[in-house]
Design a protein around this motif. Sequence first.
Motif, short mmCIF file in Angstrom:
data_model
loop_
_atom_site.label_atom_id
_atom_site.label_comp_id
_atom_site.label_asym_id
_atom_site.label_seq_id
_atom_site.Cartn_x
_atom_site.Cartn_y
_atom_site.Cartn_z
N LEU A 35 0.83 -1.20 0.00
CA LEU A 35 0.00 0.00 0.00
C LEU A 35 0.86 1.25 0.00
N THR A 36 0.39 2.26 -0.70
CA THR A 36 1.05 3.56 -0.67
C THR A 36 0.74 4.23 0.66
N THR A 90 -11.23 4.39 -4.15
CA THR A 90 -11.47 3.39 -5.19
C THR A 90 -10.18 2.66 -5.54
N ARG A 91 -9.09 3.41 -5.70
CA ARG A 91 -7.79 2.77 -6.01
C ARG A 91 -7.34 1.88 -4.86
N PHE A 92 -7.64 2.28 -3.64
CA PHE A 92 -7.30 1.47 -2.47
C PHE A 92 -8.01 0.12 -2.53
N ALA A 93 -9.30 0.14 -2.83
CA ALA A 93 -10.06 -1.11 -2.93
C ALA A 93 -9.49 -2.00 -4.03
N MET A 94 -9.14 -1.41 -5.17
CA MET A 94 -8.60 -2.19 -6.27
C MET A 94 -7.21 -2.74 -5.93
N LEU A 105 -6.39 -3.88 -3.18
CA LEU A 105 -6.63 -5.07 -2.36
C LEU A 105 -7.24 -6.21 -3.16
N GLY A 106 -7.48 -5.98 -4.45
CA GLY A 106 -8.00 -7.05 -5.30
C GLY A 106 -9.48 -7.01 -5.55
N TYR A 107 -10.16 -5.92 -5.16
CA TYR A 107 -11.60 -5.81 -5.36
C TYR A 107 -11.89 -4.99 -6.61
N ALA A 108 -13.07 -5.21 -7.19
CA ALA A 108 -13.44 -4.50 -8.41
C ALA A 108 -13.64 -3.01 -8.15
#
Length: 271
Positions: free
Chosen positions: A10-11, A48-52, A54-57
């Motif tokens: 994670l950034t 949104t980028r954080f969720a992605m 982690l591998g989520y859409a």
Amino acid sequence: MLDLFQGARLTPTQRRIAHSLVQHASSAAFLSAAEVAELAGVSQPSVTRFAMALGYAGYPALRRELRALVDVGPAPADSGDNAMQRALRAETQHLERMADQLGSLDAVREAAGLLAASRPLPVLGLRAAGPLAGYFGYFAAKVHPDVRVLDGGGTMLLDRVDQARAAGATAMLAIVLPRYPRETLDVIREAGAAGLRVVALTDSAVSPVAGHADVVLPAPVGTQLVFDLHTGPMAMAMVLLQAMCDAAPEQAQRRLEEFEAYASRRHLFEA
């Protein structure tokens, strides 16, 4: 909830989002992406980028996972506890979770090995972490030959870190508690760049210091009173010190015996 973030690269911005979700675990699962962004002080696209990452859409998929982790059953009957009692009972829950996490001692043993081998051993703790740095340093000095507590900020702080490194230090313990002093993080970055291995004792595996430490030992703080309760970090500090004694048992025993002889000769204690 922390399991969702373990191992993810994670950034710093994403770590801030993760930390906000952990700190507000009971309500975060029901917030919109915009509300999470406001809570963490970031932009909505960052969520949104954080969720992605982690591998989520997208964030809605992550929120569904968060909701599955939150107990949304009927609220328990009012126990009649007052606010002080509820705060202390929450601390017992923190300690229970910490005890479960210590089923694996790999991180604690790695940290203890690094710190026990460092001569001298700098212990950094500024502002709220200062008393805990002093507490750890007091007891660590009974089993380690050269402990240097760094609990005062200012222009000479980096000088003291450099002096410790020049004297042979190979590792540093950094105790970092909310609200995460900027000076602490600056010193940790400088120490790492100078070649010191950094062990961070902090409140969460996704705290701001996590990205700059070689080993992270998370210990949650209580947040239900006006000022934080540091029961968990204090317990983790003593667990770490026990592991340091286990890493160098002969040295620890010898120094403890020397101290007891000294204390007896000087009549330091009544009992």
